[in-house]
Design a protein around this motif. Structure first.
Motif, PDB file in Angstrom:
ATOM      1  N   ASP A  21       0.863  -1.188   0.000  1.00  0.00           N
ATOM      2  CA  ASP A  21       0.000   0.000   0.000  1.00  0.00           C
ATOM      3  C   ASP A  21       0.892   1.228   0.000  1.00  0.00           C
ATOM      4  O   ASP A  21       1.574   1.511   0.982  1.00  0.00           O
ATOM      5  CB  ASP A  21      -0.900  -0.012   1.247  1.00  0.00           C
ATOM      6  N   ASP A  22       0.898   1.950  -1.121  1.00  0.00           N
ATOM      7  CA  ASP A  22       1.740   3.141  -1.213  1.00  0.00           C
ATOM      8  C   ASP A  22       1.378   4.167  -0.152  1.00  0.00           C
ATOM      9  O   ASP A  22       2.216   4.953   0.285  1.00  0.00           O
ATOM     10  CB  ASP A  22       1.635   3.757  -2.604  1.00  0.00           C
ATOM     11  N   ALA A  23       0.117   4.153   0.308  1.00  0.00           N
ATOM     12  CA  ALA A  23      -0.319   5.128   1.313  1.00  0.00           C
ATOM     13  C   ALA A  23       0.158   4.776   2.715  1.00  0.00           C
ATOM     14  O   ALA A  23      -0.062   5.545   3.647  1.00  0.00           O
ATOM     15  CB  ALA A  23      -1.847   5.245   1.304  1.00  0.00           C
ATOM     16  N   GLN A  24       0.798   3.613   2.877  1.00  0.00           N
ATOM     17  CA  GLN A  24       1.323   3.227   4.183  1.00  0.00           C
ATOM     18  C   GLN A  24       2.848   3.084   4.167  1.00  0.00           C
ATOM     19  O   GLN A  24       3.416   2.355   4.974  1.00  0.00           O
ATOM     20  CB  GLN A  24       0.667   1.929   4.659  1.00  0.00           C
ATOM     21  N   ALA A  25       3.500   3.795   3.255  1.00  0.00           N
ATOM     22  CA  ALA A  25       4.966   3.788   3.193  1.00  0.00           C
ATOM     23  C   ALA A  25       5.489   4.809   4.194  1.00  0.00           C
ATOM     24  O   ALA A  25       5.509   6.010   3.930  1.00  0.00           O
ATOM     25  CB  ALA A  25       5.431   4.132   1.775  1.00  0.00           C
ATOM     26  N   ILE A  26       5.930   4.324   5.380  1.00  0.00           N
ATOM     27  CA  ILE A  26       6.263   5.243   6.480  1.00  0.00           C
ATOM     28  C   ILE A  26       7.609   4.949   7.135  1.00  0.00           C
ATOM     29  O   ILE A  26       7.870   5.433   8.234  1.00  0.00           O
ATOM     30  CB  ILE A  26       5.163   5.191   7.568  1.00  0.00           C
ATOM     31  N   TYR A  27       8.475   4.189   6.439  1.00  0.00           N
ATOM     32  CA  TYR A  27       9.713   3.771   7.103  1.00  0.00           C
ATOM     33  C   TYR A  27      10.984   4.226   6.387  1.00  0.00           C
ATOM     34  O   TYR A  27      11.998   3.532   6.417  1.00  0.00           O
ATOM     35  CB  TYR A  27       9.737   2.252   7.258  1.00  0.00           C
ATOM     36  N   SER A  28      10.970   5.382   5.774  1.00  0.00           N
ATOM     37  CA  SER A  28      12.173   5.846   5.072  1.00  0.00           C
ATOM     38  C   SER A  28      13.344   6.029   6.030  1.00  0.00           C
ATOM     39  O   SER A  28      14.504   5.886   5.650  1.00  0.00           O
ATOM     40  CB  SER A  28      11.893   7.161   4.346  1.00  0.00           C
ATOM     41  N   TRP A  29      13.052   6.342   7.304  1.00  0.00           N
ATOM     42  CA  TRP A  29      14.107   6.564   8.279  1.00  0.00           C
ATOM     43  C   TRP A  29      14.939   5.319   8.547  1.00  0.00           C
ATOM     44  O   TRP A  29      16.054   5.404   9.049  1.00  0.00           O
ATOM     45  CB  TRP A  29      13.512   7.086   9.596  1.00  0.00           C
ATOM     46  N   ARG A  30      14.422   4.152   8.176  1.00  0.00           N
ATOM     47  CA  ARG A  30      15.243   2.949   8.335  1.00  0.00           C
ATOM     48  C   ARG A  30      15.647   2.363   6.976  1.00  0.00           C
ATOM     49  O   ARG A  30      16.086   1.230   6.894  1.00  0.00           O
ATOM     50  CB  ARG A  30      14.522   1.911   9.189  1.00  0.00           C
ATOM     51  N   GLY A  31      15.509   3.169   5.927  1.00  0.00           N
ATOM     52  CA  GLY A  31      16.038   2.788   4.620  1.00  0.00           C
ATOM     53  C   GLY A  31      15.015   2.383   3.586  1.00  0.00           C
ATOM     54  O   GLY A  31      15.356   2.184   2.417  1.00  0.00           O
ATOM     55  N   ALA A  32      13.740   2.224   3.971  1.00  0.00           N
ATOM     56  CA  ALA A  32      12.711   1.845   2.997  1.00  0.00           C
ATOM     57  C   ALA A  32      12.595   2.923   1.925  1.00  0.00           C
ATOM     58  O   ALA A  32      12.667   4.109   2.215  1.00  0.00           O
ATOM     59  CB  ALA A  32      11.369   1.652   3.695  1.00  0.00           C
ATOM     60  N   ASP A  33      12.427   2.485   0.681  1.00  0.00           N
ATOM     61  CA  ASP A  33      12.376   3.422  -0.448  1.00  0.00           C
ATOM     62  C   ASP A  33      10.997   3.358  -1.112  1.00  0.00           C
ATOM     63  O   ASP A  33      10.652   2.390  -1.799  1.00  0.00           O
ATOM     64  CB  ASP A  33      13.460   3.079  -1.465  1.00  0.00           C
ATOM     65  N   TYR A  34      10.234   4.406  -0.894  1.00  0.00           N
ATOM     66  CA  TYR A  34       8.877   4.547  -1.425  1.00  0.00           C
ATOM     67  C   TYR A  34       8.843   4.391  -2.947  1.00  0.00           C
ATOM     68  O   TYR A  34       7.856   3.934  -3.520  1.00  0.00           O
ATOM     69  CB  TYR A  34       8.393   5.922  -0.989  1.00  0.00           C
ATOM     70  N   ARG A  35       9.955   4.720  -3.593  1.00  0.00           N
ATOM     71  CA  ARG A  35       9.997   4.673  -5.057  1.00  0.00           C
ATOM     72  C   ARG A  35       9.922   3.251  -5.603  1.00  0.00           C
ATOM     73  O   ARG A  35       9.595   3.059  -6.776  1.00  0.00           O
ATOM     74  CB  ARG A  35      11.260   5.367  -5.562  1.00  0.00           C
ATOM     75  N   ASN A  36      10.240   2.254  -4.787  1.00  0.00           N
ATOM     76  CA  ASN A  36      10.174   0.871  -5.269  1.00  0.00           C
ATOM     77  C   ASN A  36       8.766   0.510  -5.730  1.00  0.00           C
ATOM     78  O   ASN A  36       8.587  -0.128  -6.771  1.00  0.00           O
ATOM     79  CB  ASN A  36      10.621  -0.101  -4.170  1.00  0.00           C
ATOM     80  N   ILE A  37       7.767   0.912  -4.961  1.00  0.00           N
ATOM     81  CA  ILE A  37       6.390   0.575  -5.342  1.00  0.00           C
ATOM     82  C   ILE A  37       5.888   1.496  -6.452  1.00  0.00           C
ATOM     83  O   ILE A  37       5.156   1.068  -7.345  1.00  0.00           O
ATOM     84  CB  ILE A  37       5.449   0.612  -4.107  1.00  0.00           C
ATOM     85  N   LEU A  38       6.337   2.762  -6.442  1.00  0.00           N
ATOM     86  CA  LEU A  38       5.903   3.698  -7.487  1.00  0.00           C
ATOM     87  C   LEU A  38       6.467   3.323  -8.859  1.00  0.00           C
ATOM     88  O   LEU A  38       5.827   3.545  -9.887  1.00  0.00           O
ATOM     89  CB  LEU A  38       6.326   5.124  -7.125  1.00  0.00           C
ATOM     90  N   SER A  39       7.676   2.766  -8.876  1.00  0.00           N
ATOM     91  CA  SER A  39       8.341   2.465 -10.153  1.00  0.00           C
ATOM     92  C   SER A  39       8.125   1.026 -10.611  1.00  0.00           C
ATOM     93  O   SER A  39       8.760   0.581 -11.570  1.00  0.00           O
ATOM     94  CB  SER A  39       9.850   2.736 -10.018  1.00  0.00           C
ATOM     95  N   PHE A  40       7.238   0.318  -9.933  1.00  0.00           N
ATOM     96  CA  PHE A  40       7.053  -1.105 -10.254  1.00  0.00           C
ATOM     97  C   PHE A  40       6.690  -1.305 -11.728  1.00  0.00           C
ATOM     98  O   PHE A  40       7.256  -2.164 -12.406  1.00  0.00           O
ATOM     99  CB  PHE A  40       5.970  -1.700  -9.353  1.00  0.00           C
ATOM    100  N   GLY A  41       5.759  -0.518 -12.221  1.00  0.00           N
ATOM    101  CA  GLY A  41       5.335  -0.662 -13.612  1.00  0.00           C
ATOM    102  C   GLY A  41       6.448  -0.382 -14.599  1.00  0.00           C
ATOM    103  O   GLY A  41       6.533  -1.026 -15.653  1.00  0.00           O
ATOM    104  N   ALA A  42       7.323   0.577 -14.278  1.00  0.00           N
ATOM    105  CA  ALA A  42       8.434   0.900 -15.175  1.00  0.00           C
ATOM    106  C   ALA A  42       9.477  -0.217 -15.173  1.00  0.00           C
ATOM    107  O   ALA A  42      10.090  -0.509 -16.212  1.00  0.00           O
ATOM    108  CB  ALA A  42       9.079   2.220 -14.743  1.00  0.00           C
ATOM    109  N   ARG A  43       9.689  -0.838 -14.008  1.00  0.00           N
ATOM    110  CA  ARG A  43      10.684  -1.905 -13.908  1.00  0.00           C
ATOM    111  C   ARG A  43      10.147  -3.235 -14.431  1.00  0.00           C
ATOM    112  O   ARG A  43      10.927  -4.107 -14.815  1.00  0.00           O
ATOM    113  CB  ARG A  43      11.155  -2.064 -12.454  1.00  0.00           C
ATOM    114  N   TYR A  44       8.836  -3.371 -14.417  1.00  0.00           N
ATOM    115  CA  TYR A  44       8.189  -4.592 -14.918  1.00  0.00           C
ATOM    116  C   TYR A  44       7.139  -4.214 -15.955  1.00  0.00           C
ATOM    117  O   TYR A  44       5.936  -4.177 -15.666  1.00  0.00           O
ATOM    118  CB  TYR A  44       7.552  -5.369 -13.765  1.00  0.00           C
ATOM    119  N   PRO A  45       7.578  -3.902 -17.183  1.00  0.00           N
ATOM    120  CA  PRO A  45       6.635  -3.498 -18.235  1.00  0.00           C
ATOM    121  C   PRO A  45       5.545  -4.551 -18.428  1.00  0.00           C
ATOM    122  O   PRO A  45       5.796  -5.753 -18.390  1.00  0.00           O
ATOM    123  CB  PRO A  45       7.532  -3.393 -19.475  1.00  0.00           C
ATOM    124  N   GLY A  46       4.335  -4.073 -18.597  1.00  0.00           N
ATOM    125  CA  GLY A  46       3.207  -4.977 -18.779  1.00  0.00           C
ATOM    126  C   GLY A  46       2.606  -5.478 -17.481  1.00  0.00           C
ATOM    127  O   GLY A  46       1.680  -6.296 -17.498  1.00  0.00           O
TER     128      GLY A  46
END
Length: 672
Positions: free
Chosen positions: A267-292
């Protein structure tokens, strides 16, 4: 030319599950989707675990061998729960299905390929305590073996090294960005990290982060080994995908590279752990990294009333994301969430306690209520008020406020000048100094103990001729402690000139500035949080004109009375929790406190758009913890540590909610 052939089970078990009957339409679409990359956006309370569990069962029921499925989770508990649920759904043998945390799967792969990973024999895995001991050895190598000369605590260095590993950057790069208070020692930390790595190698030992880092390196550098696992894991499923860091994301991509049958649930709306290294962009860029890739939205919420979900949806309406979704409640209508303007933090505490007592009198168990906040120190006044009313509570975000080490540390200075015969306070205070351990503290106490009688006589005579600075200068201390010992004498003299203690607020400010702030910067990984705690303690101290009354309150509120602790009432207490710790939990009644600009969202986030967006997601998480009743509290006056009041602006997150979605309560009484 090569061709793959998969051996099928000789007799496929008869299907046992009516998926269409047991799942809603959105869950069913995700669970039964065709092979290929898929992103499942599962909103709060929408049955994310159920969706993942049934997807695994669906694959098994459709003749995918268990050994060809990999389920990655963030906790062992989540993995066990999902596999137990799968086992209850199907009759298949699950022993060959790989399910577990990223690190446990990494460990499993490394153990199978020791030589290729660079090990002559099996390695040992260190826990945090073992890692800190090895880090201390690395630091001691750089400081001639003297513990007293370590400017930075091993656990602090470990925090920096771990963060750097997980975000895929160097120690030198992450310190200015994430650990600015340690920039003075950046070179030392960088060197210590290198020595720590060598010591691990020499000891044939790995820390927690190595289990994943070395597995990724193994897969990247040994194509044959990578091929084994890429062929084996035809279907990869990942839980809480929005919380993955760059290292975890790389691990997932490596294992999914051949078949590309990756189902990422989050759930992109529950991405709340950047302070421990989590990268919100992983879920946002999923479609670009996995075309189709197909995107499935699971939006039916089984937890909260429609009115609460309307507030939650409006809270994230302005969120900068291309992944839009809207929660819809499966429940009938309830009551509007309440907006509670209050005068001060003390007034807020009185309201929350009053409403809790009212709800409990009406039959609501304490365990069905929770109070959520942005930072642990926000709960201090509430803890005090609940203690006064004997309301049992349990804290998931840390120790009770007055039990925390840094609060007790600064309190020791005040206790000693008020009562120089307090052996415990003296020893706690001097052990903060470099070069002084338990044995040195014992010796110093024997030398200093007579000062108590000398000061008592001076006070009885009505004089103010006693000097802590002079008295301390007469004592012999180890050479490496001399400078700090001298400074301690000056600090005690400053907070109790002539032996007469100043008001507690002034004493706390002097102790922090002269001694404790430098100590805390290098000893605690969460320095910023502890600094805020001490600011809150200073605000509390400003209410007391003399140190004796202040210390009495500290002692009374810091004592774990049986009537107040939830442990002694069978876990029946109200939960006090930071929002980060509350993710994944739910209660019938939720109070969210300190919803003011600078508190929630935090002051540090206001200058950075990405940080402010994460705070918005954190607010969304807080709102969606409530099942039936939600109280959003904002005090419009904040008491400053140095005296005076500051007017607070309402949280921008509350301003974004249409007024018709909230019922505003006008609070009176409570002595404010």
């Amino acid at each position: 030319m090569a061709r793959e052939y998969v051996i099928r089970p000789s007799v496929a078990p008869m299907p046992r599950i009516d998926f269409a009957h047991e799942l809603n339409a959105q869950q069913l679409a995700a669970v039964t989707c065709a092979p290929g990359p898929a992103l499942v956006l599962a909103g709060a309370g929408s049955g994310k675990t159920r969706t993942l569990t049934y997807r695994v069962a669906y694959l098994l029921e459709n003749a995918v061998p268990a050994q060809n499925i990999l389920l990655l989770t963030f906790t062992n508990k989540a993995s066990r729960e999902m596999l137990e649920r799968v086992a209850a759904l199907v009759s298949h043998d699950l022993t060959e299905l790989w399910g577990g945390t990223f690190h446990s799967i990494g460990n499993r792969i490394l153990r199978r390929h020791l030589r290729e990973a660079g090990f002559e024999s099996g390695f040992t895995v260190m826990d945090r305590e073992d890692a800190d001991e090895l880090l201390q050895g690395a630091l001691l190598d750089m400081r001639g073996g003297k513990v007293s000369e370590l400017p930075v605590k091993p656990s602090v260095v470990g925090e920096v090294v771990s963060y750097a590993v997980n975000v895929g950057r160097s120690v030198a790069e992450v310190i200015p960005e994430r650990f600015a208070h340690l920039e003075e020692w950046a070179e030392l930390i960088h060197e210590a990290a290198g020595r720590y790595a060598k010591r691990k190698h020499d000891a044939n030992a790995l820390d927690f982060d190595d289990l994943l880092l070395l597995t990724v390196r193994l897969l990247e550098t040994h194509s044959g080994i990578a091929d084994i696992y890429q062929r084996r894991f035809q279907f990869v499923l990942v839980d809480e995908y929005q919380d993955t860091n760059p290292l975890q994301s790389k691990f997932i991509d490596l294992l999914s590279a051949r078949h590309r049958n990756l189902m990422a649930v989050g759930d992109d709306a529950q991405a709340i752990y950047s302070w421990r290294g989590a990268d919100y962009r992983n879920i946002l860029s999923f479609g670009a990294r996995y075309p189709g890739a197909q995107i499935y939205k699971v939006e039916t919420n089984y937890r909260s009333t429609p009115e609460i979900l309307e507030v939650a949806n409006s809270a994230i309406e302005g969120m900068q994301t291309p992944l839009r979704k809207e929660l819809v409640s499966s429940r009938k209508g309830g009551e509007l969430p309440r907006l509670i303007p209050l005068q001060t933090g003390g007034h807020q505490a009185k309201f929350v306690v009053s409403r809790m007592l009212e709800l409990n009198d009406a039959g609501m168990p304490w365990r069905d209520m929770a109070v959520l906040y942005r930072a642990h120190y926000h709960s201090m006044e509430l803890q005090m008020e609940m203690t006064r009313h004997a309301i049992p509570f349990q804290i998931t975000s840390g120790l009770r406020f007055f039990e925390q080490a840094h609060v007790k540390d600064v309190g020791a200075f005040l206790k000693f000048v008020v009562n120089p015969q307090d052996e415990v306070a003296f020893k706690r205070m001097v052990r903060l100094l470099p070069g002084i351990g338990d044995r040195s503290a014992d010796g110093l106490w024997r030398a200093v103990a007579p000062l108590g009688r000398e000061l008592a006589e001076s006070r009885l005579a009505g004089g103010s001729g006693f000097s802590f600075s002079h008295a301390f200068s007469q004592q012999k201390v180890p050479a490496r402690s001399a400078s700090a010992w001298k400074q301690l004498g000056h600090t005690l003299e400053e907070i109790a000139p002539g032996g007469i203690p100043l008001p507690p607020l002034q004493m706390l400010q002097s102790v922090r500035e002269a001694v404790y702030d430098d100590f805390a910067r290098t000893k605690f990984p969460d320095y910023d949080t502890r600094r805020e705690d001490l600011n809150t303690l200073a605000s509390f101290a400003s209410q007391y004109p003399n140190a004796e009354d202040f210390l009495d309150q500290l002692a009374l509120l810091g004592s774990a009375e049986p009537a107040v602790t939830a442990r002694d009432s069978g876990g029946e207490g109200v939960v006090l929790s930071s929002v980060h710790q509350a993710k994944g939990l739910e209660w019938k009644v939720v109070f969210v406190i300190w919803l003011t600009e600078g508190m929630f969202p935090s002051q540090r986030s206001l200058a950075n758009l990405d940080s402010l967006e994460e705070e918005r997601r954190l607010f969304y998480v807080a709102v969606t913890r409530a099942e039936d009743e939600l109280y959003l509290c904002w005090p419009f006056i904040k008491r400053n540590p140095g005296g005076g009041d500051a007017v607070q602006r309402i949280s921008p997150f509350l301003e974004d909610i249409p007024p018709e979605l909230l019922e505003e309560w006008r609070i009176s009484g409570g002595g404010f």
